[in-house]
Design an enzyme around this catalytic site. Structure first.
Site, mmCIF file in Angstrom:
data_model
loop_
_atom_site.group_PDB
_atom_site.id
_atom_site.type_symbol
_atom_site.label_atom_id
_atom_site.label_comp_id
_atom_site.label_asym_id
_atom_site.label_seq_id
_atom_site.Cartn_x
_atom_site.Cartn_y
_atom_site.Cartn_z
ATOM 1 N N GLU A 255 0.982 -1.110 0.195
ATOM 2 C CA GLU A 255 0.083 -0.095 0.171
ATOM 3 C C GLU A 255 0.847 1.491 0.258
ATOM 4 O OE1 GLU A 255 -3.013 0.096 -0.101
ATOM 5 O OE2 GLU A 255 -4.020 -2.178 0.498
ATOM 6 N N CYS A 289 -2.324 9.491 3.120
ATOM 7 C CA CYS A 289 -1.861 8.921 1.730
ATOM 8 C C CYS A 289 -3.130 9.251 1.017
ATOM 9 C CB CYS A 289 -1.984 7.429 1.817
ATOM 10 S SG CYS A 289 -3.060 6.400 2.706
HETATM 11 P P1 NAD Z 1 9.378 4.768 3.916
HETATM 12 O O1 NAD Z 1 7.977 4.122 2.192
HETATM 13 O O2 NAD Z 1 10.115 5.926 3.883
HETATM 14 O O3 NAD Z 1 8.906 4.004 4.979
HETATM 15 C C1 NAD Z 1 7.981 3.169 5.517
HETATM 16 C C2 NAD Z 1 8.665 1.552 6.007
HETATM 17 O O4 NAD Z 1 9.381 1.201 5.171
HETATM 18 C C3 NAD Z 1 9.212 2.207 7.233
HETATM 19 O O5 NAD Z 1 9.100 1.418 8.498
HETATM 20 C C4 NAD Z 1 10.837 1.966 6.659
HETATM 21 O O6 NAD Z 1 11.040 1.510 8.047
HETATM 22 C C5 NAD Z 1 10.296 1.061 6.134
HETATM 23 N N1 NAD Z 1 11.720 0.695 4.713
HETATM 24 C C6 NAD Z 1 12.946 1.970 4.511
HETATM 25 N N2 NAD Z 1 13.443 1.217 3.445
HETATM 26 C C7 NAD Z 1 12.913 -0.097 3.073
HETATM 27 C C8 NAD Z 1 13.311 -1.008 2.578
HETATM 28 N N3 NAD Z 1 14.442 -1.442 1.650
HETATM 29 N N4 NAD Z 1 13.163 -2.621 2.707
HETATM 30 C C9 NAD Z 1 11.974 -2.575 3.773
HETATM 31 N N5 NAD Z 1 11.231 -1.404 5.227
HETATM 32 C C10 NAD Z 1 12.178 -0.531 4.470
HETATM 33 O O7 NAD Z 1 7.324 5.877 3.607
HETATM 34 P P2 NAD Z 1 7.231 6.283 4.733
HETATM 35 O O8 NAD Z 1 8.242 7.935 4.674
HETATM 36 O O9 NAD Z 1 7.490 6.389 6.515
HETATM 37 O O10 NAD Z 1 5.798 7.036 4.970
HETATM 38 C C11 NAD Z 1 5.484 8.074 3.456
HETATM 39 C C12 NAD Z 1 4.275 7.083 2.522
HETATM 40 O O11 NAD Z 1 3.782 6.456 3.506
HETATM 41 C C13 NAD Z 1 4.352 8.600 1.958
HETATM 42 O O12 NAD Z 1 4.677 7.584 0.531
HETATM 43 C C14 NAD Z 1 2.471 7.632 1.652
HETATM 44 O O13 NAD Z 1 1.856 8.310 0.714
HETATM 45 C C15 NAD Z 1 2.441 6.710 2.171
HETATM 46 N N6 NAD Z 1 1.782 5.537 2.744
HETATM 47 C C16 NAD Z 1 0.595 5.017 2.024
HETATM 48 C C17 NAD Z 1 -0.088 4.241 2.666
HETATM 49 C C18 NAD Z 1 -1.962 3.983 2.008
HETATM 50 O O14 NAD Z 1 -2.132 2.610 2.529
HETATM 51 N N7 NAD Z 1 -1.224 3.365 0.536
HETATM 52 C C19 NAD Z 1 -0.669 4.562 3.824
HETATM 53 C C20 NAD Z 1 -0.328 5.367 4.437
HETATM 54 C C21 NAD Z 1 1.026 6.018 4.685
#
Ligand code: NAD
Length: 485
Positions: A255, A289
């Protein structure tokens, strides 16, 4: 570590541990780190900075637990989840306050987030995944049934750390999977406490949580003992996870980001809808999001709509400390995101796009405060329109032809949500049917329900959470053919 099982007693929110194999544990390296409250910049408590050995320990415990949890009857798993929800409910206030300290959102919104988690557990528990009897004759019985995948990992972001964990936990556990929660490094606190609370209800290894830095995500997604990764976060990270998981054929749900358009038709009641549209654009400082991120307003009402939005947002949305009374918008959650948003604000000013609101960055307060910014008709290919700002920045854009606005609304790599606002339901339905997004709303935006599928189109996602389809996402389908001997 002291026993967390004992009673109905309140959890303590001043010490934080990993939850591994039924115990509260420190990182095997003994290292910790902490974040700051984004309103005050005061330090929050220390949390474990987990090492790879901690991931191994959690996955080993999960593998042991997976067998007997899958054998535990559905009704028993459901009862444990319901009791867990009741316990969470009794601790709403403490979870909400911790959420304010780690994420910054106002207490009122933090309470809503905790209450939504409780609702999610309860309503997911009302869903079922019965066997599908395809054929039942004297010659043959053919049944499709759903079996758990095994060890599931949930990787969640910092904007709704609790809510997005609860999009995953009840579905995984109800279907007989065990679950390891990996919170964002920016918001580990409530997630660790959720798993600590779970120790009172679930056997060791069934619900675990580990905190750490940027190395932790890759460690869990690469781990051969993990069967399923449920991820919420950015598109860039989602793509990496998909690549990593393909090597070991792990099941994946992604997501990811969004750039939701809302299309406002000429016949709307401006005064009635401006508060609703403004709310879903700026709630959680735009760090949502499915916030409205592009607002297409029909040219015949554009000027009046823009004026009403600016008046409403400036008059009603108080920006301030999450604990201050009447704060509607808190700070940006952490320094790195604050820097990203302020860089975009600088770009907007340098590009001389028309800004309809007053100055945005509030330097009178210590925290990462940015007031809502409304842009007056910037170019379609400008960064505030194309990018996902993930901050309180909203471009208003003019439209005149229906086919043209539909094409512009769909002209994005994202496909999370989209909405149409009109009194003419035939027109609204016609536009809605052409929008390429996982959720489409008419005269509303951002509504979600536990029993309704939450999916995405294009780069916004892969697979489904919530609803019966969300349960299936934690299962293998198995077709059983049997004949009399
Ligand atoms: P991010 O992708 O930087 O991090 C999300 C999670 O992934 C964190 O727990 C992070 O530690 C982990 N992560 C980072 N690199 C990784 C890797 N290489 N392998 C595995 N895990 C890894 O995102 P963010 O900045 O925390 O959140 C913001 C983003 O999330 C925005 O783009 C937002 O739109 C999206 N979001 C989507 C939804 C949805 O339901 N579609 C809901 C909320 C937020």
């Amino acid at each position: 570590m002291s026993s967390p099982y004992a009673s109905e007693s309140l959890l303590q929110f001043n010490t934080f541990y990993n939850v591994v194999n039924g115990k509260l544990t420190e990182s095997s390296s003994g290292q910790t780190y902490h974040n700051t409250n984004p309103s005050t910049l005061q330090a929050n408590p220390e949390v474990p900075l987990s090492a790879q050995e901690d991931v191994d320990a959690a996955v080993n415990a999960a593998q042991v637990a997976a067998g007997h949890w899958a054998e535990t009857p559905w009704a028993e798993r459901k009862k444990k989840l319901q009791d867990f929800a009741t316990a969470l409910e009794s601790q709403t206030e403490n979870f909400s306050k911790m959420l304010v300290k780690e994420n910054g959102k106002p207490l009122f919104w933090a309470r809503i987030e905790v209450q939504s988690c409780i609702k999610w557990v309860r309503e997911i528990c009302e869903l079922s995944l019965p066997d599908n009897i395809i054929e039942d004759t004297e010659q043959r019985r053919v049944v499709e049934r759903y079996t758990p995948l095994g060890v599931a990992v949930g990787i969640v972001p910092w904007n709704f750390p609790l809510m997005l964990s609860f999009f995953k936990i009840p579905a995984a556990l109800l279907t007989g999977n065990v679950f390891i929660l990996k919170p964002s490094p920016f918001t580990p606190y409530c997630c660790l406490k959720v798993a600590e609370l779970g120790l009172r209800f679930f056997p060791p290894g069934v619900l675990q949580a580990i905190s750490g830095d940027d190395r932790l995500g890759p460690w869990v997604t690469e781990h051969p003992g993990v069967d399923k990764v449920a991820f919420t976060g950015s598109v860039a990270t989602g793509k990496k996870i998909l690549q990593t998981c393909s090597a070991s054929m792990k099941r994946v749900t992604l997501e990811m980001g969004g750039n939701d358009p809302a299309i406002i038709c000429a016949d709307v009641d401006i005064a009635a809808i401006v508060p609703k549209v403004a709310m879903i654009s700026f709630v959680n400082s735009g760090q949502l999001c499915m916030a409205v991120k592009r607002l297409y307003v029909h040219e015949s009402i554009y000027d009046a709509f823009l004026a009403a939005m600016v008046e409403f947002v400036e008059g009603s949305f108080k920006v301030g400390d999450g604990f201050a009374e009447n704060s509607f918008i808190g700070p940006i959650t952490h320094r790195a995101q604050f820097d990203r948003v302020t860089e975009l604000l600088d770009h907007i000013k340098e590009s001389e796009f028309k800004i309809a609101t007053k100055d945005s960055v509030d330097t009178s307060q210590q925290g990462f405060f940015i007031s809502p910014m409304i842009l007056d008709n910037p170019p379609d290919d400008s960064r505030p329109v194309v990018d996902e700002p993930f901050g309180p920045i909203l471009p208003l854009l003019k439209w005149s032809e229906q086919s043209d606005v539909i094409q512009r609304a769909n002209d994005t790599e994202y496909g999370l949500g989209a909405s149409v606002w009109s009194k003419d339901m035939a027109q609204a339905n016609q536009i809605a049917s052409k929008l390429k997004a996982g959720s489409v709303w008419i005269n509303t935006h951002g509504e979600l329900e536990p029993h309704v599928a939450f999916g995405c189109h294009k780069s916004s996602g892969f697979g489904v959470e919530c609803g019966v389809e969300g349960l299936k996402a934690y299962c293998n389908i198995q077709s059983v053919y049997s004949r009399p001997s």
